[in-house]
Design an enzyme around this catalytic site. Sequence first.
Site, PDB file in Angstrom:
ATOM      1  N   SER A 156       0.849  -1.188   0.000  1.00 18.45           N
ATOM      2  CA  SER A 156       0.000   0.000   0.000  1.00 18.45           C
ATOM      3  C   SER A 156       0.880   1.231   0.000  1.00 18.45           C
ATOM      4  O   SER A 156       2.032   1.182   0.446  1.00 18.45           O
ATOM      5  CB  SER A 156      -0.867   0.005   1.268  1.00 18.45           C
ATOM      6  OG  SER A 156      -1.464   1.266   1.482  1.00 18.45           O
ATOM      7  N   TYR A 182       0.238   0.122  10.559  1.00 17.79           N
ATOM      8  CA  TYR A 182      -0.168  -0.368   9.240  1.00 17.79           C
ATOM      9  C   TYR A 182       0.942  -0.125   8.223  1.00 17.79           C
ATOM     10  O   TYR A 182       1.308  -1.020   7.456  1.00 17.79           O
ATOM     11  CB  TYR A 182      -1.461   0.342   8.801  1.00 17.79           C
ATOM     12  CG  TYR A 182      -1.949  -0.055   7.426  1.00 17.79           C
ATOM     13  CD1 TYR A 182      -2.439  -1.339   7.192  1.00 17.79           C
ATOM     14  CD2 TYR A 182      -1.937   0.853   6.377  1.00 17.79           C
ATOM     15  CE1 TYR A 182      -2.899  -1.709   5.924  1.00 17.79           C
ATOM     16  CE2 TYR A 182      -2.405   0.491   5.117  1.00 17.79           C
ATOM     17  CZ  TYR A 182      -2.874  -0.786   4.893  1.00 17.79           C
ATOM     18  OH  TYR A 182      -3.316  -1.146   3.647  1.00 17.79           O
TER      19      TYR A 182
END
Length: 311
Positions: A156, A182
Amino acid sequence: MSHDLITTPFGFDSTAAEVIAGVDLSGKRAIVTGGASGIGIETARALAGAGAHVTLAVRDTVAGNRVAGEIGGKIDAAPLDLSSPASIAAFVGAWDGPLDILVNNAGVMAIQELTLSATGHEMQFATNHLGHFALTTGLHAALAAAGGARIVSVSSSGHLRSPVIFDDVDFAFREYDPFGAYGQSKTANVLFAVEASTRWADDGITANALMPGGIITALQRHLDPNYGKEAEERFRRAGSRLKSPEQGAATSTLLAASPLLDGVGGRYFEDCHEAPVIHRRDETTIAGVAPYALDPENAARLWDLSVWWIG
C-alpha cells in the site's frame, strides 16, 4: 536504482479482466488470501476466468464458498487465519502438489487500539507480514515445484508512513499509532518480495509488491464511517481518485499472470507500472516507493528476524 522502470500498456483505469485478457492459465494453481472480499474477489475472478484452479484462503469459509459459487469455474475455499500459527500450519499441511501463483492479498488496517496476536506481536504486523511470511515459506516447496512460480505481495502507499522499526515492531517502547503500525506492515510486504526474489531465484520463483490504489472495501472496517469521504478528498488533493474493486485488482492480476512480468522480481508497482523511488513525502503523497522498502539489507534483516519470530 540502476534499472529502467517497467511500464506496461495498462494504467490507472485498467481492470483485472483487461490485464489478463488473452492469458491462458489452464492447468495452473493459484491461492488468493482474503479472496472473499474487496479486491481479493476480483483478483480470484480474473485468475479463475483465465482457467486457473483458484483456492480462496479465508477466515470465513461460508463467505469463501459463497464467493466461489458466484465466480464459478475451478475455485474452492479453505480456512486460513493469518494471525494463527496453527491455522497456517494446517493450511500448508493440507496443500498438495505444485503452486504457480500465490497472491498475499489479505490484510487488516488501522486497528485503533494496540492489539497483540496470540504470539505477542502487534496484530497488523502479525497478520499482514508474519502470517504471510509463515504461509509463503511453508509453501516454498510447492512454489519451487511449479517452475516459474509467482508471489504477489499486496502492499500500500501506506508503506510511506513508516519503515520497519526493527528495534520495536510491537510498540513495546513507543506510543502506538494505528497508521504507523499499518505502514510498517506494508513496508514489510515490499521487503518480503525483495528478499524472496533474491533467496529463491534458483527455484525460478519471483515476487513483486504493489499498491492497488485507493479502494473503499471491508479493509477500512476499523475506521470512522466518514473515512471513505476523507480518503476521496485526500486522493483528490494528491491529483488522483479512488478506484473500483475491478480496477484495484488490476495490478495484482498483472503481477500474478501477465507474460510482461516473466522473470521480473523484487519490485514495487502501482497503476500497472513499476513505481519510481521517492526520497521525501508530504501529506498529499500517495505515489512512489520509499527507498527503505526496497533496501536489500533491510530485506535480509527482516527475513532473518521473521524466521526467528515465527519460531
